[in-house]
Write an enzyme that holds these catalytic residues in place. Structure first.
Site, PDB file in Angstrom:
ATOM      1  N   ASP A 251     -10.524   3.356   4.442  1.00  0.00           N
ATOM      2  CA  ASP A 251     -10.900   1.943   4.368  1.00  0.00           C
ATOM      3  C   ASP A 251     -12.422   1.798   4.279  1.00  0.00           C
ATOM      4  OD1 ASP A 251      -8.963   0.012   4.148  1.00  0.00           O
ATOM      5  OD2 ASP A 251      -8.453   0.025   6.288  1.00  0.00           O
TER       6      ASP A 251
ATOM      7  N   GLN B 233      -4.153  -1.077   9.673  1.00  0.00           N
ATOM      8  CA  GLN B 233      -4.131  -2.425   9.105  1.00  0.00           C
ATOM      9  C   GLN B 233      -4.654  -3.427  10.129  1.00  0.00           C
ATOM     10  OE1 GLN B 233      -3.252  -3.221   5.835  1.00  0.00           O
ATOM     11  NE2 GLN B 233      -4.051  -5.232   6.379  1.00  0.00           N
TER      12      GLN B 233
ATOM     13  N   LYS C  95       0.835  -1.207   0.000  1.00  0.00           N
ATOM     14  CA  LYS C  95       0.000   0.000   0.000  1.00  0.00           C
ATOM     15  C   LYS C  95       0.869   1.257   0.000  1.00  0.00           C
ATOM     16  CE  LYS C  95      -3.855  -2.357   2.196  1.00  0.00           C
ATOM     17  NZ  LYS C  95      -4.613  -2.645   3.433  1.00  0.00           N
TER      18      LYS C  95
END
Ligand code: NAD
Length: 314
Positions: free
Chosen positions: A144, A121, A77
């Site tokens: 997200d 994460q 990412k």
């Protein structure tokens, strides 16, 4: 009927070349190629934003603990962000970090004007409440798309930041001209991060949606009648190929490592590809799309600061 005749034209990128096909004839939904195209578009928007705002869009990526898969995802990412001209701020915290310390960091990132997107994460270590962490992220920076405010907006047909994996599935379906309205779609898996928002995305796209989970009585028949299947369970080869309705579109979100170290999805690929109309490979399907949509969300969050939408809460 979920056959290829419902497609308004299979995508071939900008090349005009024939789409790739799996053995057996299914069109391979090439997430890697589409992700490259989406990322090129993000890079243009990021460059325009940088000129206008005098700084690049910024993405903070928080990783807690030593989960090896998380380390790989985070590295990918960060690399993709840099390549798109997005400034990245990596925060690697030890597994011993307390929930209060993590929440304090998120508070700082919420206030940091250089940061447009915040990603924590998952999974977080035992002892840290993942819900409390996600609730702490400013919804306007929640790239997200996991914050309840963003899930709620998606449920109300006015999405803001959309969960990256389901958003990637929809983008891929659209690219290949798969006509979602009216389609009988079955989502296998009902997690907060994939299955549930996937169902909401498909509903938004006007599909007729069934969601399956551990409480589902007859999974086989739910999959067999589906014109579109999304598999998000996390078990290698969980969906046998002969469950797939001929001509169906198959989106395999699962990422599983076999004992020999090979990455495979939740669908038994070879037999499924002999029956499906379209199918995503693993790897090279939904994984790269998820990262591309994360970058899309980051640039959208940055742009929204300068042009807030009137129909959304501040
Ligand atoms: P999860 O474990 O949180 O959820 C799994 C879901 O599967 C649950 O809702 C559960 O009810 C359902 N399930 C389990 N066993 C079942 C059964 N026997 N019958 C019916 N349903 C059953 O997992 P998740 O976070 O949603 O992830 C699912 C998979 O997707 C994992 O392999 C994960 O690695 C992968 N994933 C991939 C991406 C990507 O970018 N490609 C992103 C996120 C997750």
């Amino acid at each position: 009927m979920g056959d290829r005749s419902r497609a308004s034209g299979a995508a071939t990128g900008d090349t005009g070349a024939a789409p790739l096909r799996a053995t057996g004839g299914a069109i391979l939904l090439d997430g890697k190629a589409l992700a490259a195209k989406v990322r090129a578009g993000v890079a243009l928007r990021a460059a325009r934003f940088t000129t206008r705002a005098g700084r690049p869009p910024g993405l903070a990526v928080v990783r807690v603990g030593e989960d090896p898969a998380s380390a790989v995802y985070v590295r990918n990412k960060l690399k993709a962000s840099r390549e798109a001209g997005i400034a990245s701020f990596a925060h690697d915290l030890p597994a011993s970090v307390s929930e209060a310390q993590l929440l304090a960091l998120i508070g700082e990132l919420n206030r940091d004007a250089r940061v447009d997107g915040i990603l924590v994460q998952l999974p977080v270590p035992a002892g840290v409440d993942a819900n409390r962490v996600m609730d702490a992220v400013d919804p306007a920076k929640d790239v997200d798309g996991f914050h309840p405010a963003n899930t709620g907006l998606l449920a109300q047909k006015r999405p803001r930041l959309r969960p990256c994996t389901p958003y990637g599935v929809i983008r891929l379906a659209q690219e290949y001209g798969i006509a979602l309205p009216g389609m009988r779609a079955t989502v296998v898996g009902a997690s907060n991060i994939v299955g549930r928002p996937m169902a909401l995305e498909l509903l938004l796209a006007r599909a007729t949606v069934t969601v399956c989970h551990t409480g589902t009585r007859d999974l086989k028949s739910e999959v067999e009648r589906a014109e579109l299947v999304v598999a998000a369970v996390g078990k290698a080869g969980f969906i046998p190929g002969d469950w797939i309705r001929p001509g169906a579109a198959v989106f395999d979100v699962g990422i599983n490592r076999t004992p020999s170290g090979k990455l495979v999805g939740d669908v038994d690929f070879e037999p499924a590809a002999r029956r499906a109309g379209w199918i995503t490979p693993v790897p090279g399907g939904i994984g790269p799309m998820t990262i591309a949509m994360l970058l899309t969300n980051t640039v959208e969050a940055a742009e929204a600061k300068h042009a807030p939408r009137a129909d959304l809460p501040p």
